[in-house]
Design an enzyme around this catalytic site. Structure first.
Site, short mmCIF file in Angstrom:
data_model
loop_
_atom_site.label_atom_id
_atom_site.label_comp_id
_atom_site.label_asym_id
_atom_site.label_seq_id
_atom_site.Cartn_x
_atom_site.Cartn_y
_atom_site.Cartn_z
N CYS A 16 -12.96 -41.52 -52.25
CA CYS A 16 -13.60 -42.45 -51.25
C CYS A 16 -15.27 -41.97 -51.18
O CYS A 16 -15.62 -40.64 -51.14
CB CYS A 16 -12.78 -42.50 -50.24
SG CYS A 16 -13.14 -41.31 -48.80
N ASP A 30 -2.18 -65.33 -40.59
CA ASP A 30 -0.93 -65.88 -39.86
C ASP A 30 -0.99 -66.98 -39.09
O ASP A 30 -1.84 -67.41 -38.79
CB ASP A 30 -0.41 -64.41 -39.13
CG ASP A 30 -1.36 -63.89 -38.03
OD1 ASP A 30 -2.31 -64.87 -37.76
OD2 ASP A 30 -1.28 -63.01 -37.63
N HIS A 60 -12.24 -44.07 -45.58
CA HIS A 60 -11.28 -42.97 -46.05
C HIS A 60 -9.72 -43.62 -46.07
O HIS A 60 -9.02 -43.79 -46.82
CB HIS A 60 -11.51 -41.87 -45.53
CG HIS A 60 -10.38 -40.89 -45.84
ND1 HIS A 60 -10.11 -40.27 -46.97
CD2 HIS A 60 -8.98 -40.57 -45.23
CE1 HIS A 60 -9.25 -39.53 -47.35
NE2 HIS A 60 -8.47 -39.79 -45.96
N CYS A 69 -10.21 -36.36 -53.09
CA CYS A 69 -10.17 -37.83 -52.67
C CYS A 69 -11.70 -38.74 -52.96
O CYS A 69 -12.68 -37.82 -53.25
CB CYS A 69 -10.23 -38.15 -51.09
SG CYS A 69 -10.52 -40.00 -50.47
N ASP A 126 0.38 -55.77 -45.11
CA ASP A 126 -0.82 -55.94 -43.96
C ASP A 126 -0.35 -54.84 -42.82
O ASP A 126 0.71 -54.83 -42.51
CB ASP A 126 -1.23 -57.01 -43.86
CG ASP A 126 -0.55 -57.60 -42.50
OD1 ASP A 126 -0.92 -57.46 -41.48
OD2 ASP A 126 0.58 -58.16 -42.58
N CYS A 137 -15.32 -39.06 -48.48
CA CYS A 137 -15.06 -37.69 -48.79
C CYS A 137 -15.97 -37.08 -49.84
O CYS A 137 -16.09 -35.69 -50.06
CB CYS A 137 -13.49 -37.67 -49.48
SG CYS A 137 -12.35 -37.77 -48.15
#
Length: 373
Positions: free
Chosen positions: A309, A97, A338, A307, A269, A312
């Site tokens: 990930c 930015d 996660h 999940c 974002d 998890c």
């Protein structure tokens, strides 16, 4: 002034379902499949998460902050390392930015004039000057793939000042275009206008007319209601060129991502997933969970059943709660992994739903089952 659409940056629209879009934005550091959520690495780091972990999560774009990196460690130093990609060891696309939002949030220690903004550092109180030309120069030193025009982000409810700030943002956008020297960076213009449909429409039309390779929608998620945000998106996105990516700045809660895609947004974002992780909260596909709650003391369940990930697949809620109680920094890393996975997976599912022309049903089902915090 450079030609605004470099061959290095092309946006392909793969599918559309209503206003929802699935595309590919080609950049020098890789393709970005949209819609996409970009983890925020404010100070050249996504907090508590390494570049390798981000790659394993499937992140394709990350954001870094011009204001913070200009103050520390300095854009000159980063340039000595060959730019942000080398400095932080992230070799995928990076968006920076312009620093505008951070500067304008320092209301008590900055002064705005037509040429730019004078402000005092939040770190040591030293005085600095940021202009459209300097914002571009800093971002060119940082070497990010997508850079942002310098804009003014005012209180969304002041109509008189929003018009003034919008017109100044337009003049600054032209100056940013004139200042750009690198063809390997895509400069996005920013639409402003608060919560006022007429100003938003004027801003979208003007910014679109300048030929930017992509467009951002700024000044939302800054205190207005969800309904007002949605209304402004419905005004702006139909005006923005269909062949350029659209970026909604600073928005990242699951319901906002789904609603934003529904209204034609491609890029998002937000610091939310990692910030929540540091404050003991986990995202799921149906709402947030406070992992510090006593019900998790002996829970052998993962944060979210099913999940995929890393967290998890390997750790229980009981272990994560223990990390939080003991104030172990590993807890922030595991929960951040996660939370980022949830938003990245949500965008992957959204993209597939658009391609299969079932996004409206996907969005309705998600929003009906998602518990708002």
């Amino acid at each position: 002034m450079l030609s605004q659409v470099s061959p290095a940056f092309q946006f392909e629209l793969i599918a559309q379902d209503g206003n929802a879009r699935a595309g590919v934005f080609h950049t020098p550091h890789g393709d970005i499949l949209t819609p996409v959520f970009a983890p925020v690495g404010t100070q050249a780091t996504v907090k508590a998460v390494s570049s390798r972990q981000l790659t394993e999560l499937g992140a394709s774009l990350i954001l870094a902050n011009t204001y913070h990196l200009y103050l520390r460690p300095g854009s000159d130093l980063i340039a000595e390392f060959g730019g942000l990609h080398q400095f932080m060891n992230w070799h995928g696309p990076i968006l920076t930015d312009s620093g505008g939002y951070q500067v304008f949030s320092l209301s008590s220690i900055r002064k705005v004039d037509e040429d730019g903004v004078t402000f005092r550092s939040h770190i040591d109180g030293s005085t600095h000057r940021l202009t459209p030309e300097k914002a571009i120069s800093i971002q060119e030193q940082l070497g990010s793939d997508i850079i942002m025009a310098f804009d003014e982000c005012p209180d969304p409810y002041d109509p008189k000042y929003n018009q003034k700030a919008m017109e100044r943002t337009h003049r600054w956008a032209e100056r940013c275009l004139a200042a750009q020297t690198r063809r390997d960076q895509a400069l996005f213009g920013i639409v402003q206008g608060g919560v006022f449909p007429d100003l938003r429409a004027r801003s979208a039309e003007f910014i679109s007319s300048l030929g930017f390779p992509g467009h951002a929608i700024g000044g939302l998620s800054v205190g207005e209601t969800k309904e007002e945000m949605h209304a402004m998106l419905e005004v702006v996105t139909p005006i923005l060129p269909a062949d350029r990516p659209r970026y909604l700045m600073g928005v990242g809660s699951p319901e906002d991502l789904v609603n934003g895609v529904l209204r034609g947004v491609d890029i998002f974002d937000c610091v939310l997933p990692t910030r929540l992780a540091r404050h003991k909260a986990a995202l799921t596909m149906t709402g947030r969970i406070n992992l510090l709650n006593s019900v998790n003391t002996r829970s052998q369940s993962p944060i979210e059943e099913g999940c995929q990930c890393y967290t998890c697949q390997h750790y229980s809620r009981a272990y994560l709660r223990h990390m939080l109680v003991a104030k172990e920094i590993l807890g922030a890393t595991l929960i951040s992994i996660h939370n980022l996975h949830v938003l990245l997976e949500l965008m992957r599912q959204a993209r597939q739903a658009i391609i299969e022309h079932r996004y409206s049903a996907f969005a309705s089902n998600f929003l009906e089952n998602y518990r708002l915090p």
